[in-house]
Structures are given as structure tokens and as C-alpha cells.
Design an enzyme around this catalytic site. Structure first.
Site, PDB file in Angstrom:
ATOM      1  N   LYS A 120      29.566 -41.076  13.854  1.00 41.44           N
ATOM      2  CA  LYS A 120      28.422 -40.307  13.925  1.00 41.44           C
ATOM      3  C   LYS A 120      28.528 -39.375  12.677  1.00 41.44           C
ATOM      4  CE  LYS A 120      27.627 -40.416  18.737  1.00 41.44           C
ATOM      5  NZ  LYS A 120      28.447 -41.382  19.505  1.00 41.44           N
TER       6      LYS A 120
HETATM    7  C1  LIG Z   1      28.152 -42.425  20.092  1.00 38.97           C
HETATM    8  C2  LIG Z   1      29.137 -43.514  19.971  1.00 38.97           C
HETATM    9  C3  LIG Z   1      28.680 -44.708  20.511  1.00 38.97           C
HETATM   10  C4  LIG Z   1      27.433 -45.362  21.167  1.00 38.97           C
HETATM   11  O1  LIG Z   1      26.298 -45.387  19.801  1.00 38.97           O
HETATM   12  P1  LIG Z   1      24.967 -45.119  20.257  1.00 38.97           P
HETATM   13  O2  LIG Z   1      24.367 -45.057  18.952  1.00 38.97           O
HETATM   14  O3  LIG Z   1      24.752 -44.094  20.968  1.00 38.97           O
HETATM   15  O4  LIG Z   1      24.300 -46.607  21.152  1.00 38.97           O
HETATM   16  C5  LIG Z   1      29.965 -45.842  20.216  1.00 38.97           C
HETATM   17  N1  LIG Z   1      30.846 -45.635  19.879  1.00 38.97           N
HETATM   18  C6  LIG Z   1      31.410 -44.326  19.792  1.00 38.97           C
HETATM   19  C7  LIG Z   1      32.738 -44.208  19.378  1.00 38.97           C
HETATM   20  C8  LIG Z   1      30.452 -43.551  19.618  1.00 38.97           C
HETATM   21  O5  LIG Z   1      30.801 -42.158  19.296  1.00 38.97           O
END
Ligand SMILES: *Cc1c(COP(=O)(O)O)cnc(C)c1O
Length: 459
Positions: free
Chosen positions: A111
Site C-alpha cells: 500500500k
Molecule cells: C490491502 C492488502 C491486500 C488486499 O488488497 P486489495 O487491493 O484490497 O485487494 C492484500 N495483502 C495485503 C498485505 C494488504 O495490505
């Protein structure tokens, strides 16, 4: 570039609205009316670009009326200078699969890659306006940390993050709560993640409150995040030498943001084979993509908390697409989902989805087993989310260059790692210091009025 809402395709928006508002007024998600397409010659010309230079090329057509190419260049360089890897991501080989490490940013999850850029976009925008914005976001751990790191210390911005008290790992919490910047406010809500999300939704819906504090959001439906995430699909494609076999991606999925970014890359011309939607026990997307049943069930708490969702917000963007950009059909689908908690995807539409997407579901036991197997064979520790991505390739039969997105660093989820291989996954040395820092957060009841009052007092 013009954008429309998935629930009203007759009204045009510019990137500024799309970015600052996040969600359209009609409750829909923003989507571009047309895309810049790349052919093989274009892709070949990207071959030796640094990650940040590739990012500038891919992102600029989406935002050209928001900032100049030169300004974008500066913000991209600034955003990606804080990563521990020179080229932001890292592609390694584990067994017969490639693993794209996306966790080399300040808060150890993918993220960061989009959020660092968003933080700088906000600062750029507010510099030219004189506005002051309050960002309010709910988190199950990773979003909040990434958002705080991206916003901390920035002028004209405050950030309030609601996390479920005692329900995130201590590393996740410390990544959010150990800073000393005056514009960061952590709230531990006595409740679960759903409660936190509902509180934020209710605050947004209360127009007199949300307008009075100039509330903005950075959750995964924000289109700017999707664009930034599409870049690493291009980048990893360019790193793969053998292009005679299809390139497939397995994506640990919650809100369908990350995997949608891969679909966007494919629509822009990147020759991706299949996108594998990898889910944990909260498998609404697996049921949707394998059987056409998008039916809401209760959320279960798992060892991959960042994928514990009831409803995958970004799926609406795909529904719009497979309904041939019909806002009417999208509105009707979303109405079914809201009112009946279920939506049946017709066979012809499902066939269309399956041209691009496959899906799989991993149980808790299977996830722990993948972590153990990979550690025993290769001495590499996968975090539970990444393990879902890795193990999902065993559940479907797809040939080619199979790439797993590694979405988090294993040290964020010490309990799961310990349970699987009886080891501690250490923090990268640059981040060890957070373990001894003082934490700042307020614990507040799951009560809308109390939370609103708290926010009003702080700003
Ligand atoms: C947010 C997140 C996901 C999921 O991603 P999306 O875009 O919501 O599908 C998967 N793995 C980790 C470690 C995350 O922080």
C-alpha cells in the site's frame, strides 16, 4: 482524460474531482472514459527504464489536467526515494514461480507504493488552494500505517485513523502510533474492523459533519491508488526475459483494488495472461468468479487480516465493464447487493470475466502449510497474504510465467509466522527502532457521537 461514475456515465469529471472526492456523489466509483493504449513497440521502449521513470510514463496520461509532466516527475521521484529498494520493487524466483516483492516501502506493505504518491498529490493540491483537509480512514492494519506515513508532517492536512483496539498485530500498531507528528491522530475503537469502517462511512454520509471538517478519504477505491498500482505490473513484465509464454499474476485480494490495477494494465495493452484472484476464507470473490455467486456472508477473522472483507468495493468497476459500461445495469446490480446481499452473474458475463480472471481460496491450514513448505525448501519466509498468492497457483492450472504479488513483509504478522515455523520474522534493521518508541493513541468506544466529538476537538 475524462472520468465518469459507474452509476452515471453521462456526467464527466476531471482527475481533480476523482482524486479529492474518492467516491462519486451518486455512490458510484470513478472510471476513465477511455484509456491510453500501449503497443508492443511502446512496451519495448520502456525496457530499460527505472521504476520511477516508468511510473511517470504510465501515470501522466491519467492526470495531465491536474499537474504538468515536470511536476509529476518531481513528486514521483520524491515518493519513491523513501523506499529501501532503488527500483521500489524486487522480483525474485521461488521454485518455479516469480515473486514480486512490493513491501520495501516505509510501512512494509504494497500500500505504500500508491499511498506515498497520494500524500504528495494532496500536498501539491493544497499548496495551490489554501484549503485544509482532514483525512479519516478505517484500517485493519496496513492502510492506516501507509496513509499515516504518507501524510505525516504535511501542511494543511490532518489524518485520523480508526483501528480495531487489540485486533491488529503490535508491529502493525507501532508502525502507526510511534510517530510524533502533530497532524496524526490514532483512534483505537472498542470494536472490530467492520465497526471502524461503518463509523467512517457514517461520518462521510453525515454531510453537515463531513463538509464542516472538509473530510477526505484514501481508501482503496480512490482511482489514484489504482493507477499507481498498475505500474508494477508493467515493470515486472519488463523484467521477465522469456516472453514466449503468457505472464500470469496471482494477487492476494481483499477489496479488489490491487488485482483491478492488473486488469487496468491489461486493458492498456500489457499482454497479461490470467489474473488469479487469491482469497482467504472470506471468499466472496472466489464464489463470484468461479460460480457467478456474489453473495455476502459474515466476515471471519483470519491470519491474513488485510484480506478479511465482506464486500469487495472495487468489484463494482469490473461489473460496470462487463455490463458494457451500462450505468443502469451497474446501479441495478449494486441495488441487489445492497438490498438482498446477493447478485447473480449471468453465464455470458461470467465467461467474459473468466477470460481475464480466475480465482482460488486458501484455508487457514493451507496458508500455514505454504509458509512452512517454502521456508523448509528455500529458507524464505512468506507473509500469510503472500502465501495465499503463492499457494493459489497450485489450485488452478495455468501455464506460463507465474508471478505472485508479495503484498507484505512477514514481520508484520509475527503470530502466523510463529505458528507455522516457530520463528520470529525480524523487522528490517531500518525499522527496528519502532519497537522501543513511545506510542500515541486514544481508545474510544464504538460510538459515532463520541468519535465525531473527538475529531472536532483535535482539529
Ligand atoms: C490491502 C492488502 C491486500 C488486499 O488488497 P486489495 O487491493 O484490497 O485487494 C492484500 N495483502 C495485503 C498485505 C494488504 O495490505
Amino acid at each position: 482524460m475524462d472520468y465518469v461514475s459507474t452509476r452515471n456515465s453521462s456526467k464527466n469529471f476531471k482527475f481533480k474531482d476523482v482524486f479529492i472526492k474518492g467516491l462519486a456523489e451518486d455512490g458510484g466509483l470513478y472510471i476513465p472514459k477511455s484509456l491510453h493504449k500501449y503497443n508492443q513497440k511502446d512496451l519495448d521502449s520502456f525496457k530499460n527504464l527505472k521504476y520511477s521513470d516508468l511510473a511517470k510514463k504510465i501515470i501522466y496520461p491519467f492526470i495531465g489536467d491536474f499537474m504538468s509532466e515536470n511536476d509529476l516527475g518531481k513528486l514521483v521521484d520524491k515518493s519513491y526515494s523513501v523506499f529501501r529498494e532503488k527500483n521500489v520493487v524486487n522480483l525474485i524466483k521461488i521454485g518455479n514461480r516469480s515473486v514480486l516483492e512490493l513491501f520495501h516501502g516505509p510501512t512494509l506493505a504494497f500500500k505504500d507504493i500508491a499511498m506515498q504518491l497520494l500524500g504528495n498529490f494532496y500536498e501539491y493540491y493544497l499548496d495551490s488552494t489554501n484549503e485544509k483537509i482532514n483525512i479519516v480512514v478505517a484500517t485493519s492494519g496496513d492502510t492506516g500505517a501507509a496513509a499515516i506515513d504518507a501524510i505525516k508532517g504535511k501542511k494543511n492536512l490532518n489524518i485520523f485513523v480508526l483501528h480495531p483496539n487489540n485486533r491488529i498485530s503490535s508491529v502493525q500498531r507501532k508502525l502507526m502510533t510511534t510517530g510524533s507528528e502533530k497532524n496524526v491522530f490514532n483512534i483505537a475503537v472498542n470494536g472490530n474492523f467492520d465497526d471502524c469502517q461503518n463509523l467512517v462511512k457514517a461520518m462521510f454520509a453525515d454531510k453537515s459533519f463531513s463538509n464542516s471538517i472538509k473530510m477526505s478519504g484514501v481508501n482503496s477505491i480512490n482511482w489514484a491508488r489504482i493507477i499507481a498500482q498498475s505500474v508494477y505490473y508493467f515493470y515486472s513484465y519488463l523484467l521477465i526475459e522469456d516472453k514466449t509464454h503468457p505472464i500470469n499474476f496471482s494477487v492476494p485480494t481483499g477489496n479488489f483494488g490491487d488485482v483491478y490495477a492488473g486488469y487496468l494494465a491489461k486493458k492498456m495493452g500489457l499482454p497479461i495472461g490470467k489474473l488469479l484472484v487469491a482469497t482467504n476464507q472470506n471468499d466472496i470473490l472466489h464464489r463470484a468468479i468461479s460460480k457467478g455467486e456474489y453473495n455476502i456472508e459474515k466476515v471471519l477473522e483470519t491470519i491474513s487480516p488485510s484480506m478479511d472483507i465482506q464486500l469487495a468495493s472495487n468489484f463494482e468497476r469490473l461489473l460496470y465493464d462487463i455490463n458494457n459500461s451500462s450505468d443502469i445495469e451497474t446501479v441495478s446490480a449494486m441495488k441487489d447487493i445492497k438490498e438482498k446481499g446477493r447478485y447473480k452473474i449471468d453465464k455470458d458475463k461470467l465467461d467474459k470475466i473468466n477470460l481475464d480472471f480466475l480465482s482460488a481460496r486458501m484455508s487457514e491450514e493451507e496458508i500455514l502449510k505454504v509458509i512452512k513448505n517454502i521456508y523448509e525448501k528455500f529458507e524464505i519466509i512468506l507473509d500469510p497474504h503472500t502465501a495465499i498468492g503463492y499457494g493459489s497457483f497450485d489450485k488452478v492450472n495455468i501455464e506460463g510465467n507465474n508471478i505472485v504479488l508479495a503484498t507484505a513483509h512477514p514481520c508484520k504478522f509475527p503470530d502466523a509466522i510463529k505458528k507455522s515455523i516457530k520463528l520470529n520474522a525480524n523487522l528490517p534493521k531500518e525499522l527496528m527502532f519502532i519497537l522501543d518508541e513511545k506510542e500515541n493513541y486514544d481508545i474510544i468506544d464504538n460510538n459515532l457521537d463520541k468519535i465525531k466529538k473527538h475529531i472536532k476537538e483535535k482539529i
